[in-house]
Design a protein around this motif. Structure first.
Motif, PDB file in Angstrom:
ATOM      1  N   SER A 235       0.815  -1.219   0.000  1.00 10.63           N
ATOM      2  CA  SER A 235       0.000   0.000   0.000  1.00 10.63           C
ATOM      3  C   SER A 235       0.849   1.269   0.000  1.00 10.63           C
ATOM      4  N   ALA A 236       2.152   1.134   0.295  1.00 10.10           N
ATOM      5  CA  ALA A 236       3.033   2.297   0.197  1.00 10.10           C
ATOM      6  C   ALA A 236       3.415   2.598  -1.251  1.00 10.10           C
ATOM      7  N   TYR A 237       3.023   1.706  -2.174  1.00 11.20           N
ATOM      8  CA  TYR A 237       3.355   1.891  -3.592  1.00 11.20           C
ATOM      9  C   TYR A 237       2.058   1.974  -4.397  1.00 11.20           C
ATOM     10  N   ALA A 238       1.140   2.825  -3.937  1.00 14.89           N
ATOM     11  CA  ALA A 238      -0.206   2.815  -4.509  1.00 14.89           C
ATOM     12  C   ALA A 238      -0.206   3.015  -6.029  1.00 14.89           C
ATOM     13  N   TYR A 239       0.622   3.917  -6.515  1.00 15.37           N
ATOM     14  CA  TYR A 239       0.595   4.202  -7.946  1.00 15.37           C
ATOM     15  C   TYR A 239       1.036   2.991  -8.769  1.00 15.37           C
ATOM     16  N   ALA A 240       2.192   2.439  -8.396  1.00 12.84           N
ATOM     17  CA  ALA A 240       2.727   1.293  -9.144  1.00 12.84           C
ATOM     18  C   ALA A 240       1.784   0.098  -9.045  1.00 12.84           C
ATOM     19  N   GLU A 241       1.231  -0.111  -7.855  1.00 13.77           N
ATOM     20  CA  GLU A 241       0.330  -1.241  -7.657  1.00 13.77           C
ATOM     21  C   GLU A 241      -0.933  -1.050  -8.515  1.00 13.77           C
ATOM     22  N   GLY A 242      -1.427   0.191  -8.547  1.00 12.99           N
ATOM     23  CA  GLY A 242      -2.608   0.485  -9.360  1.00 12.99           C
ATOM     24  C   GLY A 242      -2.360   0.203 -10.837  1.00 12.99           C
ATOM     25  N   LEU A 243      -1.159   0.542 -11.290  1.00 13.36           N
ATOM     26  CA  LEU A 243      -0.787   0.304 -12.682  1.00 13.36           C
ATOM     27  C   LEU A 243      -0.811  -1.197 -12.991  1.00 13.36           C
ATOM     28  N   MET A 244      -0.230  -1.977 -12.082  1.00 15.60           N
ATOM     29  CA  MET A 244      -0.189  -3.435 -12.272  1.00 15.60           C
ATOM     30  C   MET A 244      -1.607  -4.004 -12.285  1.00 15.60           C
ATOM     31  N   GLN A 245      -2.443  -3.486 -11.386  1.00 21.08           N
ATOM     32  CA  GLN A 245      -3.821  -3.992 -11.307  1.00 21.08           C
ATOM     33  C   GLN A 245      -4.592  -3.675 -12.581  1.00 21.08           C
ATOM     34  N   LYS A 246      -4.367  -2.473 -13.099  1.00 20.73           N
ATOM     35  CA  LYS A 246      -5.022  -2.098 -14.352  1.00 20.73           C
ATOM     36  C   LYS A 246      -4.647  -3.069 -15.463  1.00 20.73           C
ATOM     37  N   LEU A 247      -3.352  -3.396 -15.514  1.00 23.80           N
ATOM     38  CA  LEU A 247      -2.903  -4.301 -16.577  1.00 23.80           C
ATOM     39  C   LEU A 247      -3.701  -5.599 -16.541  1.00 23.80           C
ATOM     40  N   TRP A 248      -3.825  -6.161 -15.348  1.00 28.80           N
ATOM     41  CA  TRP A 248      -4.518  -7.447 -15.251  1.00 28.80           C
ATOM     42  C   TRP A 248      -5.996  -7.305 -15.626  1.00 28.80           C
ATOM     43  N   VAL A 249      -6.639  -6.311 -15.038  1.00 30.73           N
ATOM     44  CA  VAL A 249      -8.086  -6.158 -15.219  1.00 30.73           C
ATOM     45  C   VAL A 249      -8.437  -5.919 -16.688  1.00 30.73           C
ATOM     46  N   TYR A 250      -7.620  -5.122 -17.373  1.00 36.92           N
ATOM     47  CA  TYR A 250      -7.919  -4.831 -18.773  1.00 36.92           C
ATOM     48  C   TYR A 250      -7.417  -5.926 -19.717  1.00 36.92           C
ATOM     49  N   ALA A 251      -6.383  -6.650 -19.291  1.00 36.37           N
ATOM     50  CA  ALA A 251      -5.898  -7.736 -20.155  1.00 36.37           C
ATOM     51  C   ALA A 251      -6.842  -8.929 -20.101  1.00 36.37           C
ATOM     52  N   TYR A 252      -7.566  -9.056 -18.975  1.00 38.61           N
ATOM     53  CA  TYR A 252      -8.429 -10.230 -18.796  1.00 38.61           C
ATOM     54  C   TYR A 252      -9.823  -9.777 -18.355  1.00 38.61           C
ATOM     55  N   PRO A 253     -10.546  -9.072 -19.245  1.00 39.31           N
ATOM     56  CA  PRO A 253     -11.843  -8.501 -18.855  1.00 39.31           C
ATOM     57  C   PRO A 253     -12.870  -9.548 -18.457  1.00 39.31           C
ATOM     58  N   ASN A 254     -12.710 -10.785 -18.897  1.00 37.22           N
ATOM     59  CA  ASN A 254     -13.709 -11.807 -18.553  1.00 37.22           C
ATOM     60  C   ASN A 254     -13.320 -12.662 -17.362  1.00 37.22           C
ATOM     61  N   SER A 255     -12.251 -12.305 -16.670  1.00 37.79           N
ATOM     62  CA  SER A 255     -11.901 -13.057 -15.469  1.00 37.79           C
ATOM     63  C   SER A 255     -13.005 -12.860 -14.439  1.00 37.79           C
ATOM     64  N   ARG A 256     -13.546 -13.950 -13.931  1.00 37.27           N
ATOM     65  CA  ARG A 256     -14.643 -13.800 -12.970  1.00 37.27           C
ATOM     66  C   ARG A 256     -14.130 -13.406 -11.596  1.00 37.27           C
ATOM     67  N   LEU A 257     -12.864 -13.679 -11.331  1.00 37.08           N
ATOM     68  CA  LEU A 257     -12.335 -13.436  -9.984  1.00 37.08           C
ATOM     69  C   LEU A 257     -11.395 -12.230  -9.921  1.00 37.08           C
ATOM     70  N   GLY A 258     -11.193 -11.586 -11.049  1.00 33.04           N
ATOM     71  CA  GLY A 258     -10.385 -10.364 -11.058  1.00 33.04           C
ATOM     72  C   GLY A 258      -9.021 -10.571 -10.443  1.00 33.04           C
ATOM     73  N   LEU A 259      -8.667  -9.723  -9.500  1.00 30.37           N
ATOM     74  CA  LEU A 259      -7.321  -9.742  -8.919  1.00 30.37           C
ATOM     75  C   LEU A 259      -7.073 -10.982  -8.060  1.00 30.37           C
ATOM     76  N   ASP A 260      -8.128 -11.702  -7.712  1.00 32.91           N
ATOM     77  CA  ASP A 260      -7.932 -12.951  -6.968  1.00 32.91           C
ATOM     78  C   ASP A 260      -8.085 -14.178  -7.859  1.00 32.91           C
ATOM     79  N   ASP A 261      -8.060 -13.964  -9.156  1.00 29.97           N
ATOM     80  CA  ASP A 261      -8.024 -15.097 -10.074  1.00 29.97           C
ATOM     81  C   ASP A 261      -6.752 -15.895  -9.781  1.00 29.97           C
ATOM     82  N   PRO A 262      -6.867 -17.213  -9.609  1.00 33.77           N
ATOM     83  CA  PRO A 262      -5.657 -18.010  -9.336  1.00 33.77           C
ATOM     84  C   PRO A 262      -4.575 -17.832 -10.403  1.00 33.77           C
ATOM     85  N   LEU A 263      -4.978 -17.375 -11.584  1.00 39.53           N
ATOM     86  CA  LEU A 263      -3.979 -17.141 -12.631  1.00 39.53           C
ATOM     87  C   LEU A 263      -3.056 -15.980 -12.277  1.00 39.53           C
ATOM     88  N   VAL A 264      -3.511 -15.100 -11.402  1.00 40.84           N
ATOM     89  CA  VAL A 264      -2.649 -13.969 -11.030  1.00 40.84           C
ATOM     90  C   VAL A 264      -2.376 -13.930  -9.524  1.00 40.84           C
TER      91      VAL A 264
END
Ligand SMILES: *[C@@H]1O[C@H](CO)[C@@H](O)[C@H](O)[C@H]1NC(C)=O
Ligand SMILES: *[C@@H]1O[C@H](CO)[C@@H](O)[C@H](O)[C@H]1NC(C)=O
Ligand SMILES: *[C@@H]1O[C@H](CO)[C@@H](O)[C@H](O)[C@H]1NC(C)=O
Ligand SMILES: *[C@@H]1O[C@H](CO)[C@@H](O)[C@H](O)[C@H]1NC(C)=O
Ligand SMILES: *[C@@H]1O[C@H](CO)[C@@H](O)[C@H](O)[C@H]1NC(C)=O
Length: 345
Positions: A235-264
């Motif tokens: 949480s001390a790296y909010a910007y960088a972490e947000g960037l990484m999260q965006k990558l996942w969410v937009y790369a895999y729009p149909n993931s049902r589990l989002g950031l807790d998808d076992p793939l990530v």
């Protein structure tokens, strides 16, 4: 507030929108940009896609200093997919003495880069020269044109194609047939590519693939893993972490589990112990927000019941994929030496 914008966000399901963190700023109807993940990619509502890195093409060649040969070979005719193969300088080719084989997955956040970019061409040349391995650098398809899980499917095709050259297989590439030791196969990757390498190892361990695929080890450089709940000091790296999260969410729009998808999030994977090799080497960089996930991966893998050994090397004072950004730095050279050792022991 989000609901008014849903119709304009053509790529995303409602579920995905709800799983976005506040790090992901919504666009409004007059804004021409659908999403912006600078410095990776910017996607406009009119369909225009701008990539900021990894677009250059370096031709296959014989590297003048290292003497490493490379060539591009198609591994899926159906999907027009190729990999770049690397063969080190061999003094007196002795057919009884084959080389370890490395199957490599490039990074770039699932949106950018390729096996043919100068960054990866240079990296593989150096690694192949140092480690004296034969390498297959996989070019998988990218989001958003080809959203996840396509990159995993392509990578699996590449793995199967590579192993079609093992004993009794139908594969026709002479380098793999003549020089690859299918008793010493390693996976490797950086960032998103390390995520893919990990998934490939799980698949090897949990299926009975045909041809028979066996792995000795795997190295993950600054692996791209995430999770809904922050761990360590993320949480001390909010910007960088947000960037990484965006990558996942937009790369895999149909993931049902989002950031807790076992793939990530390997911590959410009930099949984690199926990692299909006995040695795993993880590199993390001291200033990289992903370092916490690298350590977490080790902890989860060790506690999963997996039968193997995982080691983490943390490089102080460095940032994400430092060895690719500054390949001539002493830290990058140290890493090259370490990987060379890892791939030969
Ligand atoms: C919509 O986006 C534009 C351009 O970024 C901005 O100027 C405007 O204030 C926004 N409007 C609303 C209602 O948020
Ligand atoms: C899409 O929008 C961007 C930004 O407004 C513009 O630069 C680009 O030319 C547009 N592309 C098309 C195909 O209209
Ligand atoms: C196949 O991919 C290559 C790039 O790797 C491209 O130049 C070529 O046009 C593609 N062929 C088809 C039929 O899509
Ligand atoms: C967390 O990260 C911040 C920013 O890098 C740093 O100042 C702080 O010392 C870190 N805290 C811990 C406990 O590591
Ligand atoms: C690294 O060193 C090589 C050989 O000395 C040189 O050709 C190359 O430009 C250097 N790369 C960078 C990124 O500095």
């Amino acid at each position: 507030m989000l609901s008014a914008k849903i119709s304009s966000l053509i790529f995303f399901s409602i579920f995905t929108l709800h799983s976005l963190s506040e790090a992901i700023s919504p666009t409004n109807s007059t804004e021409p940009i659908l999403y912006d993940i600078y410095p990776f990619i910017r996607v406009y509502k009119n369909g225009t896609i701008q990539r900021f890195i990894g677009q250059d093409f370096a031709p296959a060649s014989t590297d003048p200093t290292a003497g490493v040969h490379s060539k591009d070979v198609e591994f899926s005719e159906n999907h027009n997919l190729s990999a770049r193969l690397y063969l080190p300088k061999i003094k007196s080719p002795n057919p009884a003495q084959k080389l370890p084989l490395l199957i490599y997955f490039h990074g770039g956040g699932f949106f950018t880069e390729s096996a043919f970019s100068p960054t990866y061409h240079h990296h593989l040349n150096s690694l192949v020269a140092k480690a004296k391995v034969i390498a297959v650098s996989v070019n998988y398809r990218l989001a958003p044109e080809n959203p996840l899980p396509i990159a995993y499917q392509d990578s699996w095709l590449a793995l199967k194609w590579t192993f079609s050259h093992s004993k009794g297989g139908k594969g026709k590439d002479p380098w793999l047939r003549n020089y690859a030791d299918f008793g010493r196969v390693y996976l490797g990757g950086d960032s998103a590519g390390a995520n893919i390498a990990h998934q490939m190892s799980i698949r090897v361990g949990s299926e009975s693939p045909d041809p028979d695929i066996k792995l000795n080890g795997m190295f993950l450089n600054c692996p791209f893993f995430l999770g809904k709940r922050a761990i360590g000091n993320e949480s001390a790296y909010a910007y960088a972490e947000g960037l990484m999260q965006k990558l996942w969410v937009y790369a895999y729009p149909n993931s049902r589990l989002g950031l807790d998808d076992p793939l990530v999030n390997p911590g959410m994977d009930p099949g984690l112990k199926m990692v299909g090799c006995k040695r795993v080497l993880v590199y993390v960089a001291g200033n990289d927000v992903l370092r916490f996930r690298g350590w977490y991966y080790k902890e989860k893998l060790e506690n999963s019941g997996w039968d193997g050994e995982v080691k983490v090397v943390e490089v102080e004072g460095e940032n994400h994929v430092f060895n690719l950004v500054n390949p001539n730095s002493s830290q990058a050279m140290n890493m090259l030496n370490m990987l060379g050792y890892f791939l030969n022991h």
